[in-house]
Enzyme design. Structure first.
Site, PDB file in Angstrom:
ATOM      1  N   CYS A 135       0.834  -1.206   0.000  1.00  0.00           N
ATOM      2  CA  CYS A 135       0.000   0.000   0.000  1.00  0.00           C
ATOM      3  C   CYS A 135       0.869   1.257   0.000  1.00  0.00           C
ATOM      4  O   CYS A 135       1.376   1.670   1.054  1.00  0.00           O
ATOM      5  CB  CYS A 135      -0.919  -0.017   1.221  1.00  0.00           C
ATOM      6  SG  CYS A 135      -1.953   1.454   1.337  1.00  0.00           S
ATOM      7  N   CYS A 138      -0.503   4.121   2.145  1.00  0.00           N
ATOM      8  CA  CYS A 138      -0.310   3.952   3.594  1.00  0.00           C
ATOM      9  C   CYS A 138       1.153   4.159   3.985  1.00  0.00           C
ATOM     10  O   CYS A 138       1.443   4.779   5.003  1.00  0.00           O
ATOM     11  CB  CYS A 138      -0.713   2.540   4.040  1.00  0.00           C
ATOM     12  SG  CYS A 138      -2.162   1.869   3.238  1.00  0.00           S
ATOM     13  N   ASP A 139       2.085   3.647   3.204  1.00  0.00           N
ATOM     14  CA  ASP A 139       3.482   3.548   3.653  1.00  0.00           C
ATOM     15  C   ASP A 139       4.465   4.418   2.893  1.00  0.00           C
ATOM     16  O   ASP A 139       5.634   4.522   3.290  1.00  0.00           O
ATOM     17  CB  ASP A 139       3.949   2.077   3.541  1.00  0.00           C
ATOM     18  CG  ASP A 139       3.093   1.151   4.395  1.00  0.00           C
ATOM     19  OD1 ASP A 139       2.597   1.612   5.434  1.00  0.00           O
ATOM     20  OD2 ASP A 139       2.920  -0.020   4.006  1.00  0.00           O
TER      21      ASP A 139
END
Ligand code: FAD
Ligand code: NAP
Length: 318
Positions: A135, A138-139
């Site tokens: 992701c 997200c990261d």
């Protein structure tokens, strides 16, 4: 004795498909529960910009999720946490078994979507969360000004790779062929981006690290068989999706790969069980197709229930 909370319709999964089904079914005066094992929004929460949803030139995935959630609950549909572990049948009723309790419904709509396939290579599980990610949204911020690698050649790999170019120093795409599967417009943007490089015919052998975090990858060129090492602190893996149908095997409603088969009304082979969105066997997995199918199934739930001997008709959705 098991205590079942009862609804007309239980929807499993609160992504775009499930939330749209909730809007339609609750607007037709049915009692509706949307169950999700996590936060509502589904894959939209992992998407930076959505540019192909009608009505918006561009919208952030999580913002679109918020708007859909507001629509889905405005006619009284409830939203609850719960990992659905099994569905069983009791006459015309469906019993929904979750880790948070059990429910009974006339109609179940399965909208559980899909999740990322793992590469299955050495180091992948060991370094998950320590350099290996599925992701970018997200990261990605953990890799500011660092060198990262994206594995895959589909829409997800290339679009999320483009997103990473805003953060990382460089983004190298490793693809097992020399042609991308991604939509042409996404390819064009990627080829025009100075921060993106492409290693064709390249397959991952192992993800390497120093025990704490990722340091790179061992790769092989599948044409020349040459093995080499790439230094990178982040590895973003986008090699396709598998259906979230674990636990539903007893229903026998999937194809060999686990995708659920329906008719054009989104009905499975079991009366009163519908399936919509990415979890369905189909060609185009998009937010637009998910919401379209959600509308069909939400209205289908009303039609199905109003034809049951025990029910009288509620108003038609408009
Ligand atoms: P999902 O969005 O996957 O939602 C399924 C929900 O079910 C999840 O919330 C999950 O937690 C829940 N769930 C699963 N199993 C259970 C269970 N057993 N019990 C309870 N809950 C469960 N499409 C576009 O149109 N435009 C884009 O720009 C775009 N970008 C994308 C970027 C990425 C990185 C990815 C991966 C996909 C993208 N897509 C895009 C595709 C789009 O996100 C999907 O087609 C869409 O989200 C499918 O919706 P869905 O409701 O079927 O499933
Ligand atoms: P996908 O379309 O299935 O692409 C997977 C990619 O990974 C392919 O390029 C494939 O290579 C490669 N691959 C598969 N197995 C591999 C392995 N073992 N080793 C190395 N590479 C491997 O998956 P996706 O990109 O996640 O997309 C999933 C769905 O979401 C699609 O329907 C897509 O259209 C949709 N989506 C849409 C958008 C958008 O509309 N903007 C954005 C993201 C996703 P090959 O090409 O050689 O098969």
């Amino acid at each position: 004795m098991t205590d079942y909370k009862q609804y007309d319709v239980v929807i499993i999964g609160a992504g775009p498909a499930g939330m749209t089904a909730a809007t339609y079914a609750s607007r037709a005066d049915l009692s509706v529960l949307m169950l999700d094992r996590g936060i509502y929004g589904g894959q939209m929460n992992n998407t930076a910009e959505v540019e192909n949803y009608p009505g918006f030139d561009s919208i952030l995935g999580p913002d679109l999720a918020e708007k859909m959630y507001a629509s889905s609950t405005q006619f009284g549909a409830e939203y609850g946490f719960g990992m659905v572990e099994a569905i069983t049948l009791d006459g015309e009723d469906k019993l929904i078994h979750t880790d948070m309790g059990d429910y009974k419904a006339k109609v179940v709509i399965i909208a559980t979507g899909s999740e990322h396939i793992h590469l299955g290579k050495d180091g992948e599980e060991d370094y998950q969360g320590r350099g290996v990610s599925y992701c970018a949204v997200c990261d990605g911020a953990f890799f500011r000004n660092e060198d990262v690698v994206v594995v895959g050649g589909g829409d997800s790999a290339i679009e999320e790779g483009l997103y990473l170019t805003n953060l990382a120093k460089s983004v190298t795409v490793l693809h097992r062929r020399d042609k991308l599967r991604a939509q042409q417009i996404i390819q064009d943007r990627a080829f025009a981006n100075d921060k993106m490089a492409f290693n064709w015919f390249t397959e991952v052998l192992a993800i390497t690290g120093d025990g704490e975090k990722v340091t790179g990858l061992d790769v092989i060129n599948n044409q020349t068989q040459e093995v080499s090492h790439i230094d990178a602190s982040g590895v973003f893996i986008y090699v396709g999706l598998k259906p979230n149908t674990q636990g539903f095997e007893n229903l026998n409603i999937t194809d060999d790969e686990g995708w659920i088969i329906t008719d054009d009304k989104m009905q499975t082979a079991i009366p009163g069980i519908f399936a919509i969105g990415d979890v369905r066997a189909k060609d185009l997995r998009q937010i637009t197709t998910a919401v379209g199918e959600g509308g069909i199934a939400g209205q289908g739930a009303y039609t199905y229930i109003s034809q049951l001997p025990s029910k009288s008709a509620a108003p038609t959705a408009q």
